[in-house]
Structure formats: C-alpha cells, structure tokens
Design a protein around this motif. Structure first.
Motif, PDB file in Angstrom:
ATOM      1  N   MET A 134       0.757  -1.610   0.391  1.00 31.40           N
ATOM      2  CA  MET A 134      -0.256   0.420   0.089  1.00 31.40           C
ATOM      3  C   MET A 134       1.098   1.275   0.110  1.00 31.40           C
ATOM      4  O   MET A 134       1.873   1.253   1.267  1.00 31.40           O
ATOM      5  N   SER A 135       0.806   2.505  -0.925  1.00 36.02           N
ATOM      6  CA  SER A 135       1.447   3.411  -0.850  1.00 36.02           C
ATOM      7  C   SER A 135       0.948   4.306   0.425  1.00 36.02           C
ATOM      8  O   SER A 135       0.312   4.408   1.031  1.00 36.02           O
ATOM      9  N   GLN A 136       1.782   4.970   0.724  1.00 34.58           N
ATOM     10  CA  GLN A 136       2.391   6.032   2.192  1.00 34.58           C
ATOM     11  C   GLN A 136       0.949   6.823   1.128  1.00 34.58           C
ATOM     12  O   GLN A 136       1.045   8.075   0.831  1.00 34.58           O
ATOM     13  N   LYS A 137       0.418   7.459   2.999  1.00 32.64           N
ATOM     14  CA  LYS A 137      -0.455   8.414   3.025  1.00 32.64           C
ATOM     15  C   LYS A 137       0.256  10.011   2.239  1.00 32.64           C
ATOM     16  O   LYS A 137       0.532  10.433   3.217  1.00 32.64           O
ATOM     17  N   PRO A 138       0.026  10.292   2.035  1.00 30.77           N
ATOM     18  CA  PRO A 138       0.420  11.985   2.133  1.00 30.77           C
ATOM     19  C   PRO A 138       0.559  12.795   2.623  1.00 30.77           C
ATOM     20  O   PRO A 138      -1.008  12.945   3.984  1.00 30.77           O
ATOM     21  N   HIS A 166     -13.886  16.026   5.208  1.00 34.34           N
ATOM     22  CA  HIS A 166     -13.428  14.399   4.264  1.00 34.34           C
ATOM     23  C   HIS A 166     -11.510  14.405   3.345  1.00 34.34           C
ATOM     24  O   HIS A 166     -12.060  12.946   3.389  1.00 34.34           O
ATOM     25  N   LEU A 167     -11.473  14.589   4.234  1.00 38.57           N
ATOM     26  CA  LEU A 167      -9.205  14.484   4.120  1.00 38.57           C
ATOM     27  C   LEU A 167      -9.048  13.378   5.229  1.00 38.57           C
ATOM     28  O   LEU A 167      -8.566  12.452   5.458  1.00 38.57           O
ATOM     29  N   HIS A 168      -9.847  14.314   6.429  1.00 43.62           N
ATOM     30  CA  HIS A 168      -9.662  13.241   7.551  1.00 43.62           C
ATOM     31  C   HIS A 168     -10.686  13.065   8.222  1.00 43.62           C
ATOM     32  O   HIS A 168     -10.778  14.223   9.228  1.00 43.62           O
ATOM     33  N   PRO A 169     -11.840  12.169   7.966  1.00 42.29           N
ATOM     34  CA  PRO A 169     -13.036  12.116   8.523  1.00 42.29           C
ATOM     35  C   PRO A 169     -13.207  12.034  10.066  1.00 42.29           C
ATOM     36  O   PRO A 169     -12.237  10.950  10.374  1.00 42.29           O
ATOM     37  N   PRO A 182      -8.829   8.290   7.520  1.00 46.58           N
ATOM     38  CA  PRO A 182      -8.363   9.077   6.983  1.00 46.58           C
ATOM     39  C   PRO A 182      -7.466   8.647   5.508  1.00 46.58           C
ATOM     40  O   PRO A 182      -6.779   8.018   5.177  1.00 46.58           O
ATOM     41  N   LEU A 183      -7.441   9.847   5.014  1.00 48.63           N
ATOM     42  CA  LEU A 183      -7.505   9.819   3.190  1.00 48.63           C
ATOM     43  C   LEU A 183      -5.634  10.358   2.814  1.00 48.63           C
ATOM     44  O   LEU A 183      -4.462  10.025   2.310  1.00 48.63           O
ATOM     45  N   VAL A 184      -5.238  11.013   4.592  1.00 49.11           N
ATOM     46  CA  VAL A 184      -4.117  11.444   4.284  1.00 49.11           C
ATOM     47  C   VAL A 184      -3.080  11.217   6.005  1.00 49.11           C
ATOM     48  O   VAL A 184      -4.356  10.807   6.544  1.00 49.11           O
ATOM     49  N   ALA A 185      -2.133  11.150   5.360  1.00 54.38           N
ATOM     50  CA  ALA A 185      -1.082  11.061   6.843  1.00 54.38           C
ATOM     51  C   ALA A 185      -1.220  12.335   7.954  1.00 54.38           C
ATOM     52  O   ALA A 185      -1.017  12.128   8.834  1.00 54.38           O
ATOM     53  N   HIS A 186      -0.923  13.092   6.819  1.00 49.90           N
ATOM     54  CA  HIS A 186      -0.956  14.589   8.224  1.00 49.90           C
ATOM     55  C   HIS A 186      -1.807  15.933   7.527  1.00 49.90           C
ATOM     56  O   HIS A 186      -0.883  16.446   5.905  1.00 49.90           O
TER      57      HIS A 186
END
Length: 384
Positions: free
Chosen positions: A1-5, A23-26, A31-35
């Motif tokens: 799995m690719s790293q979340k951006p 949306h990015l961090h519900p 979450p769709l993102v790391a930070h």
C-alpha cells in the motif's frame, strides 16, 4: 500500500476548506492523508468566520494529525514556513490545495491583486521549491458565459472571459501559476457551489428566499426567465472531486498532465493588468490542465425554482414582461427594494424561530451582481 501523503490547504476557511479537511480526515472513518495542515487568516478559537462545528471538533479530537495555523499569507517568509516547518511524521507536504482569493465581488483591483493574485502566486512559487506532487488551484464561477445555446467545455476560449475585476484577477492568478516551471498544477473550475460549509452564494441565496416567501405566503418569482442557466455543484462533491484531481496530478508529470487535459488559458483581455509585476504577458502562451466541476442536473432557473418550491411547499414562477422592463429601467432601485423586503422578513424569521437564531451567517441578501442576467455558468463536465 502506498504511503498516505501530507497535505496543506491554503485559504478557503470561509468556503470549502473545512469540508475538504473533513473529507480528507473524517471524524468517522479512515483518513485519506497522513498529516493535514490548514492555513488561513482567520482565528478558530474563537472563530472569526463561520466554520462547520465538525471542523472545530476535528481540530480538537485529531490534534497531532490535523493542524490549523492562523497566518498572513501575503508574507513570503510566513508562506515558506508552512512548507518548511516539519510535519510530526517527518515527511514533506506533497499535495497542496490553493483555495485562496478574495471572493467579495466589489473589492477594488488593488485588493484583488494583493489578496488573490499575489497570494496565490507566492504559494505557487514556494511550492515549486519543494518536492510536491500535486497543486490544486480552485477557481470559482467568475466568468461571463453570455449565451444559453451551448455548454462551455474546458478548451472553449469563449468560456474564459472573466467577469469584472474579481474575475480578472482570479483568472490572471491561474495564468501566473500555470507559468511556474514544473509546478504540478491542476485547475478545478467550479459551478455554483452550495451545501455544508457554503453559507453564501447564488444557490444558497435562492434557497433562503424560498423560506422568506414561505413566511410571506407569496409566490417566489425569478427574473430573466426559466431557461437561464445556473449550473450547480454540491459542496461534498466539490471536495471529493478536488481530492481525485490531486491524485490524478500526482500520478504523472506536468508535461503528461498538460498532454492529457491541458487547455490554453487566454489572457484576461484587461489591458491594465500588464502594469502589475509578475503578470504573464498577453502574448505568452499558457497551458494548464483544467477540469470543469458541475453536477449532471444542467440546472436552470426553472429547475432551481421547482426544487425550492417543492421543499418549502410554495409556488415559484417568473416576472412578466412589464415588470421586467421596469426592472431594467430602474435596476438599482429594484435591487434595493427587494433586499429591504427580504432582509426585514429574514429578521422576523430568525427572531421568531423556536429557539431564536439571533446570529447566523445565512442571509437572503442578494448583491446586484447576483440579480443581473450576465455571468451565469454553463459548463460541461464530461472530461471529469
């Protein structure tokens, strides 16, 4: 799995930034993102602009994963720190959302240059210095689509005629960003956005007017006829599409993105812009990947009126020829008169509600430009 951006959202706290963050961090879900770092001029504690309550909850409950910083984005060193201050995970920020810009329609050119053109260009230039993979520039519906006989595709030069001073400098900001070498830019050109996180705008005003005419017990009548286009976009769809576009841009080089979705961004046509530093010369060819964002409803005033009338159980219609002629002759007087009526009744509605709502960002007040016939939006979304 690719790293979340890691992601930065610049600006937009009075528009779509909060919805995009959620949306990015519900609050519920993966979450769709790391930070996530959000940067704008407003304070959040206490809020100095209307903000979704769930966004404030997100900041409190996801401290360490979601960061908000109040900052002056007209200052180069401040913008630079947004990129260079390390994220908790030590990874660089690779996906940038540029939601900046002065959205108030009657701001003079000096304000639009400082708050729209210069800020966006400053962020874009700084982003190009770092290892970013996607730069999403959000573009609002500040264009003059002067015919109802066609829908404007991304590559239709007639669809790129800016409307007024505001439109000119939002447009010139896109040309400037597109001219930054190697910036992984993608432009999203939105229809009229409505929904959570959007307390103002053409569609929001129409919805509130439905409540006003419910209160009045009268038919809600529109100007200019039923076929006047008002293409629309739900706020949650807007942020989902923006995220998809960022992933698309991150999957290829800028040259590949231009080849796949690039269009010519013509000059604004305003000769005065050439006196402003960093404006791209009208003779320069500017190409950028662009996606129109609109729903499939092909909304016009007839459909908009029907939906609002059905929801509030009222009648909707259109003013007759005599009224229209009078409106054209004394348009400013008409605008003042209807706004006095609507805002006075709105005050009754919010103060007589149970419980009362003495303070709200919602208002049925319609600025002059919203009531004019010019400037409606008709865009094709087939590319997306």
């Amino acid at each position: 799995m690719s790293q979340k951006p890691n992601v930065i959202i610049f600006g937009g706290m009075n528009a779509l930034a909060a919805s995009l963050a959620l949306h990015l961090h519900p609050l519920d879900g993966e979450p769709l993102v790391a930070h996530l770092r959000i940067v704008d001029k407003f304070s959040m504690f206490p809020p100095t602009t209307h903000v979704l309550s769930d966004f404030l909850k997100l900041l409190k409950e996801r401290e360490g994963a979601v960061e908000y910083r109040q900052a002056n984005l007209t200052v180069a060193s401040t913008v630079s720190k947004c990129f260079t201050d390390p994220a908790p995970n030590g990874q660089p920020y690779t996906h940038i959302f540029d939601l900046t810009g002065e959205s108030t329609h009657d701001r003079p050119a000096e304000v639009q240059i400082a708050q729209t053109f210069s800020v966006s260009l400053l962020i874009g230039k700084e982003a190009a210095k770092h290892s970013i993979k996607a730069y999403v520039r959000s573009l609002s519906s500040y264009y003059d689509h002067d015919t109802e006989k066609k829908s404007y595709t991304e590559d239709d030069p007639d669809g790129w005629t800016p409307l007024g001073v505001r439109g000119t400098w939002w447009h010139e900001s896109v040309r400037a960003l597109a001219s930054i070498p190697n910036l992984p830019l993608v432009v999203i050109r939105k229809a009229y956005v409505y929904g959570p996180g959007v307390p103002r705008g053409d569609v929001t005003t129409c919805i509130l007017l439905g409540l006003v005419y419910k209160h009045l017990g009268e038919e809600m009548k529109f100007l200019w006829g039923p076929k006047l286009k008002k293409n629309t976009l739900y706020s949650q769809d807007a942020v989902r599409a923006g995220w998809m576009c960022s992933q698309w841009a991150a999957s290829m080089t800028r040259d590949q993105a231009n080849a796949a979705a690039g269009v010519l961004i013509p000059p604004s046509g305003d000769k005065s812009v050439t006196s402003v530093p960093d404006v791209v010369a009208p003779t320069e060819t500017v190409i950028a990947p662009v996606f129109n964002l609109t729903d499939d409803g092909d909304t016009d005033q007839d459909l908009l009126g029907q939906v609002i009338a059905q929801y509030f159980d009222i009648k909707s219609g259109f003013h007759g020829a005599i009224t229209m002629q009078l409106a054209k002759l004394k348009f400013d007087d008409m605008v003042e008169e209807v706004n006095e009526l609507h805002t006075s009744k709105w005050t009754e509605i919010i103060t007589q509600a149970s419980p009362p709502v003495p303070s709200t960002p919602l208002s049925p007040y319609a600025p002059r430009y919203q009531l004019e016939r010019r400037g409606f939006i008709i865009v094709e979304n087939q590319r997306l």
